[in-house]
Design a protein around this motif. Structure first.
Motif, PDB file in Angstrom:
ATOM      1  N   UNK A  66       0.857  -1.190   0.000  1.00 37.61           N
ATOM      2  CA  UNK A  66       0.000   0.000   0.000  1.00 37.61           C
ATOM      3  C   UNK A  66       0.890   1.237   0.000  1.00 37.61           C
ATOM      4  N   UNK A  67       1.287   1.683  -1.197  1.00 36.09           N
ATOM      5  CA  UNK A  67       2.167   2.848  -1.344  1.00 36.09           C
ATOM      6  C   UNK A  67       1.372   4.111  -1.065  1.00 36.09           C
ATOM      7  N   UNK A  68       1.675   4.773   0.044  1.00 38.24           N
ATOM      8  CA  UNK A  68       0.905   5.958   0.437  1.00 38.24           C
ATOM      9  C   UNK A  68       1.455   7.245  -0.174  1.00 38.24           C
ATOM     10  N   UNK A  69       2.558   7.160  -0.894  1.00 41.46           N
ATOM     11  CA  UNK A  69       3.126   8.353  -1.510  1.00 41.46           C
ATOM     12  C   UNK A  69       2.271   8.803  -2.686  1.00 41.46           C
ATOM     13  N   UNK A  70       2.154  10.121  -2.848  1.00 42.76           N
ATOM     14  CA  UNK A  70       1.345  10.689  -3.921  1.00 42.76           C
ATOM     15  C   UNK A  70       2.216  11.427  -4.939  1.00 42.76           C
ATOM     16  N   UNK A  71       3.475  10.977  -5.085  1.00 38.79           N
ATOM     17  CA  UNK A  71       4.359  11.606  -6.059  1.00 38.79           C
ATOM     18  C   UNK A  71       4.075  11.135  -7.475  1.00 38.79           C
ATOM     19  N   UNK A  72       3.355  10.004  -7.627  1.00 43.29           N
ATOM     20  CA  UNK A  72       2.988   9.506  -8.946  1.00 43.29           C
ATOM     21  C   UNK A  72       4.092   8.681  -9.573  1.00 43.29           C
ATOM     22  N   UNK A  73       3.772   8.041 -10.718  1.00 41.61           N
ATOM     23  CA  UNK A  73       4.760   7.310 -11.496  1.00 41.61           C
ATOM     24  C   UNK A  73       5.421   6.168 -10.759  1.00 41.61           C
ATOM     25  N   UNK A  74       4.722   5.549  -9.802  1.00 38.52           N
ATOM     26  CA  UNK A  74       5.294   4.467  -8.985  1.00 38.52           C
ATOM     27  C   UNK A  74       6.500   4.918  -8.176  1.00 38.52           C
ATOM     28  N   UNK A  75       6.590   6.214  -7.929  1.00 35.95           N
ATOM     29  CA  UNK A  75       7.689   6.763  -7.137  1.00 35.95           C
ATOM     30  C   UNK A  75       7.463   6.431  -5.660  1.00 35.95           C
ATOM     31  N   UNK A  76       8.537   6.087  -4.972  1.00 31.82           N
ATOM     32  CA  UNK A  76       8.461   5.795  -3.536  1.00 31.82           C
ATOM     33  C   UNK A  76       9.186   6.877  -2.753  1.00 31.82           C
ATOM     34  N   UNK A  77       8.582   7.293  -1.647  1.00 28.65           N
ATOM     35  CA  UNK A  77       9.235   8.219  -0.720  1.00 28.65           C
ATOM     36  C   UNK A  77       9.191   7.584   0.661  1.00 28.65           C
TER      37      UNK A  77
END
Length: 224
Positions: A66-77
């Motif tokens: 569940x990737x909660x990052x909203x940077x888009x493009x499957x980007x992880x923070x």
């Protein structure tokens, strides 16, 4: 002794030593530029070390995560550490060929590349009024190419608006040491072609944030 407000999402001795250095140097310096200058050597040493950042924080999350990052493009923070309201350390993982949205930080700090290569395109606002949402005109000011170990100081508004594209065949991993809870504060995302800006919250891949307050965008001039 650790600050009781500290939140470590990566429990690593080298990271704890770096955080202690940040806090000590913040006590020794009155201004942000002087603090960042003093932090350059310890930060570059952190970037050069290959024994502290686990594989999880150098890669994208699994497909079922569940990737909660909203940077888009499957980007992880990935959030590694934070002292709420004062300081955060995170790793930003951008897949090959993927570009981040054009965004600002509204926080002082240091940004450096740990893995891969990047092209960074910097902008400045040239419209009058600088509204938080709606119309925004940007002018491209610089393009930089970065490799492992490269880093720069961030003192808004100078150089605060940029986009990042991974140019390597592996995900690029940049380490952000910023004077704000960068994933949870309200800041700006831009559409440079459409001349638009909106308030957004980038979020973290591994930590929940409270709902973004569109009426209270972060300010960037507070020390630790």
């Amino acid at each position: 002794m650790d600050d009781p407000r500290a939140e470590y999402y990566l429990d690593d001795d080298r990271l704890r030593e770096f955080v202690a250095t940040v806090n000590r140097l913040a006590d020794d310096h009155d201004g942000i530029p002087a603090l960042l200058s003093a932090l350059r050597d310890p930060f570059e040493a952190l970037l050069d070390a290959d024994d502290w950042l686990p594989e999880q924080y150098r890669n994208l999350p699994p497909a079922d995560y569940d990737n909660r990052s909203d940077m888009g493009g499957d980007i992880a923070q990935w959030l590694l550490y934070r002292r709420p309201g004062k300081l955060s350390i995170s790793s930003l993982v951008v897949p090959p060929g993927v570009e981040t949205p054009v965004h600002d930080h509204l926080a002082w700090g240091l940004v450096g590349l740990y893995q891969g290569t990047q092209r960074e395109t910097f902008f400045r606002r040239v419209d009058e009024g600088a509204a938080d949402e709606g119309h925004a005109e940007l002018e491209e000011t610089e393009v930089r190419h970065a490799g492992p170990g490269d880093c720069y100081e961030l003192v808004p508004p100078d150089g605060d608006i940029h986009s990042v594209t991974t140019t390597s065949d592996v995900p690029s991993v940049s380490i952000h040491v910023l004077g704000a809870d960068i994933g949870c504060i309200p800041r700006h995302a831009f559409d440079a072609e459409a001349d638009l800006v909106e308030v957004f919250q980038s979020g973290y891949t591994n930590v929940e944030c409270d709902a973004v307050d569109h009426d209270h965008v972060h300010t960037h001039d507070e020390m630790l």
